[in-house]
Design an enzyme around this catalytic site. Structure first.
Site, PDB file in Angstrom:
ATOM      1  CG  ASP A  50      -6.088   2.033  -8.328  1.00 55.69           C
ATOM      2  OD1 ASP A  50      -5.364   0.889  -7.411  1.00 55.69           O
ATOM      3  OD2 ASP A  50      -6.051   3.204  -7.821  1.00 55.69           O
TER       4      ASP A  50
ATOM      5  CE1 TYR B 114      -3.112   7.665  -3.040  1.00 57.54           C
ATOM      6  CE2 TYR B 114      -2.055   9.430  -4.164  1.00 57.54           C
ATOM      7  CZ  TYR B 114      -1.979   7.799  -3.845  1.00 57.54           C
ATOM      8  OH  TYR B 114      -1.751   7.463  -4.498  1.00 57.54           O
TER       9      TYR B 114
ATOM     10  CG  LEU C  51     -13.273  -1.682  -3.087  1.00 55.83           C
ATOM     11  CD1 LEU C  51     -14.620  -3.208  -2.997  1.00 55.83           C
ATOM     12  CD2 LEU C  51     -12.279  -3.487  -2.079  1.00 55.83           C
ATOM     13  CB  SER C  52      -9.896   0.961  -8.057  1.00 55.89           C
ATOM     14  OG  SER C  52      -8.949   0.803  -7.133  1.00 55.89           O
TER      15      SER C  52
ATOM     16  CG  ASP D 108       0.540   3.191  -6.834  1.00 53.20           C
ATOM     17  OD1 ASP D 108       0.601   4.055  -5.376  1.00 53.20           O
ATOM     18  OD2 ASP D 108      -0.623   3.109  -7.099  1.00 53.20           O
TER      19      ASP D 108
ATOM     20  CD  GLU E 254      -3.000  -0.552   0.072  1.00 55.47           C
ATOM     21  OE1 GLU E 254      -3.106  -0.224  -1.209  1.00 55.47           O
ATOM     22  OE2 GLU E 254      -4.008  -1.622   0.566  1.00 55.47           O
ATOM     23  CG  HIS E 255      -0.366   4.762   0.564  1.00 57.11           C
ATOM     24  ND1 HIS E 255      -0.557   6.469   0.486  1.00 57.11           N
ATOM     25  CD2 HIS E 255      -1.506   4.240   1.287  1.00 57.11           C
ATOM     26  CE1 HIS E 255      -1.667   6.162   0.387  1.00 57.11           C
ATOM     27  NE2 HIS E 255      -2.725   5.176   0.374  1.00 57.11           N
TER      28      HIS E 255
ATOM     29  N   GLY F 114     -16.319   4.856  -3.523  1.00 59.40           N
ATOM     30  CA  GLY F 114     -16.299   4.955  -2.079  1.00 59.40           C
ATOM     31  C   GLY F 114     -15.603   4.364  -1.229  1.00 59.40           C
TER      32      GLY F 114
ATOM     33  CB  SER G  55     -23.565   6.866 -14.724  1.00 59.62           C
ATOM     34  OG  SER G  55     -23.085   5.885 -13.417  1.00 59.62           O
TER      35      SER G  55
HETATM   36  C1  GLA Z   1      -5.161   4.976  -4.235  1.00 58.41           C
HETATM   37  C2  GLA Z   1      -4.387   5.390  -5.761  1.00 58.41           C
HETATM   38  C3  GLA Z   1      -3.606   4.093  -5.961  1.00 58.41           C
HETATM   39  C4  GLA Z   1      -2.292   3.467  -4.596  1.00 58.41           C
HETATM   40  C5  GLA Z   1      -3.223   3.176  -3.461  1.00 58.41           C
HETATM   41  C6  GLA Z   1      -2.804   2.953  -2.141  1.00 58.41           C
HETATM   42  O1  GLA Z   1      -6.059   3.591  -4.618  1.00 58.41           O
HETATM   43  O2  GLA Z   1      -5.145   4.925  -6.073  1.00 58.41           O
HETATM   44  O3  GLA Z   1      -2.047   4.055  -7.067  1.00 58.41           O
HETATM   45  O4  GLA Z   1      -1.620   4.392  -4.237  1.00 58.41           O
HETATM   46  O5  GLA Z   1      -3.991   4.174  -2.887  1.00 58.41           O
HETATM   47  O6  GLA Z   1      -1.824   1.988  -2.120  1.00 58.41           O
END
Ligand code: GLA
Length: 378
Positions: A170, A222, A123-124, A34, A31-32, A120, A65
């Site tokens: 993501d 972020y 989960l991208s 990338d 996590e964090h 939100g 949508s």
């Molecule tokens: C979000 C961002 C990703 C990544 C994660 C944390 O999902 O879109 O690029 O940085 O946070 O791992």
């Protein structure tokens, strides 16, 4: 979800030229890392954004949508630029813009969008929309776009059109996902390897616990974490924190910056260890302590968890999970819990009880099943 094709036909009086999809994702670990040129290990979910699309007959594009009752948004794909379209439609218009910027032909389009990726929840859902629109645009134009290039186009929409300073995990998960497998991504050069993740064969399940915690100020936090990581890399004289080793951390005088860097350096090592364990065919229970350590690092060093998330992680472990951690960008969102199959009920009940005791709304709990990445449905 052919329902989106039916909606298209009902509104436009004819079938779409095609139906395309891209999934949301869960990150198993990493996590964090990338945006620090590091390692990540996500997988694609069965939850998807689906797009029914056709060339427009007039000089404007129109997108609707199923999740947005306010109605259609119009823009001109041939000339749209950052700042022209806001709100949810920016993910669509931004992908048209980035696709055009990449040198591909973009005509005006009519798009019907539907998605069951929770919004939100970390989960991208936005990467799913961008990548679904990207594969639709490639399909309509009749051009082959390699998955990694498509992911880069989608990320450019997110970074430069929507204005969110994210890394590329993501979108890469959305295009490279495959049923039964994890996507091991080296974000320095976007190299992808797949790692088998057959939990059922070991009597295990990965639960996704959507805490439904409100994400207050997540956008600014972020960017602040990202800035701290860049400060740390500059102070150490390395191109990115990917290049730092634990012994370097003592050279960072600022306590906060040192803790941020420690999260990234140790998290990268944890990803590699999980890949090593799973790749060697070990029992996936062995990754439990690494999931736990990742959560502790996000909570104490990177400071991106919130009470709803920490309570879910603690309750899942107390209820019998083998390991648990927050997944995604943080400040709310989802927790994942690796569970023996016979502990799934106990883990779910323990988290629900912990939430009820605090007067919090019940979380949504569902199995996280590695699924296929973006493609054409019809
Ligand atoms: C979000 C961002 C990703 C990544 C994660 C944390 O999902 O879109 O690029 O940085 O946070 O791992």
């Amino acid at each position: 979800m052919t329902v989106v094709a039916d909606a298209f036909a009902a509104r436009h009086g004819g079938a779409p030229a095609g139906v395309w999809f891209a999934p949301g994702r869960v990150n198993l670990i990493g996590e964090h890392t990338d945006y620090n040129d590091g390692f990540v290990l996500p997988f694609a979910l069965p939850h998807r954004a689906v797009v029914a699309a056709a060339p427009a007959t007039g000089p404007v594009s129109r997108v609707r949508s199923a999740q947005e009752p306010a109605g259609a948004v119009e823009f001109t794909a041939a000339s749209v630029a950052p700042g022209d379209v806001g709100g949810w439609a920016a993910y669509v218009a931004g992908t048209c813009w980035a696709f055009r910027e990449a040198g591909y032909p973009v005509g005006e389009v009519v798009l019907e969008l539907d998605s069951d990726v929770p919004v939100g929840a970390g989960l991208s859902s936005s990467a799913a929309v961008e990548c679904a629109v990207g594969v639709a645009l490639a399909g309509l134009a009749g051009v082959q776009v390699a998955p990694t290039e498509l992911a880069r186009i989608a990320r450019r929409a997110e970074n430069e059109f929507v204005g969110a300073p994210t890394g590329g995990m993501d979108q890469m998960a959305a295009v490279h996902g495959r049923a039964g497998q994890l996507v091991f991504l080296d974000t320095r050069d976007d190299t992808v390897e797949r790692v088998p993740f057959d939990l059922a064969a070991h009597g295990l399940e990965l639960l996704v616990i959507d805490t439904r915690a409100p994400h207050a100020h997540a956008g600014g936090e972020y960017g602040a974490r990202r800035a701290d990581c860049e400060r740390a890399a500059a102070a150490l004289g390395v191109p990115a924190l990917r290049d730092a080793v634990p012994a370097d951390l003592d050279r960072l005088p600022d306590d906060r910056v040192r803790r941020r860097a420690r999260h990234v350096v140790t998290e990268n090592a944890r990803v590699l260890e999980v890949v090593r364990l799973l790749g060697a065919g070990a029992d996936p229970r062995g990754i439990g302590p690494l999931l736990d350590a990742s959560h502790t690092s996000m909570r104490d060093d990177f400071e991106i968890t919130v009470p709803h998330v920490d309570v879910a992680v603690e309750a899942a472990r107390a209820g019998g999970a083998t390991g648990a951690r927050m997944t995604g960008g943080g400040f709310g969102g989802c927790v994942i819990a690796l569970c023996p199959e016979d502990a799934v009920g106990g883990v779910t009940a323990a988290v629900e009880r912990a939430y009820a005791e605090r007067g919090w709304a019940a979380p949504a709990v569902f199995p996280g099943t590695p699924s296929d990445g973006a493609g054409r449905l019809a």
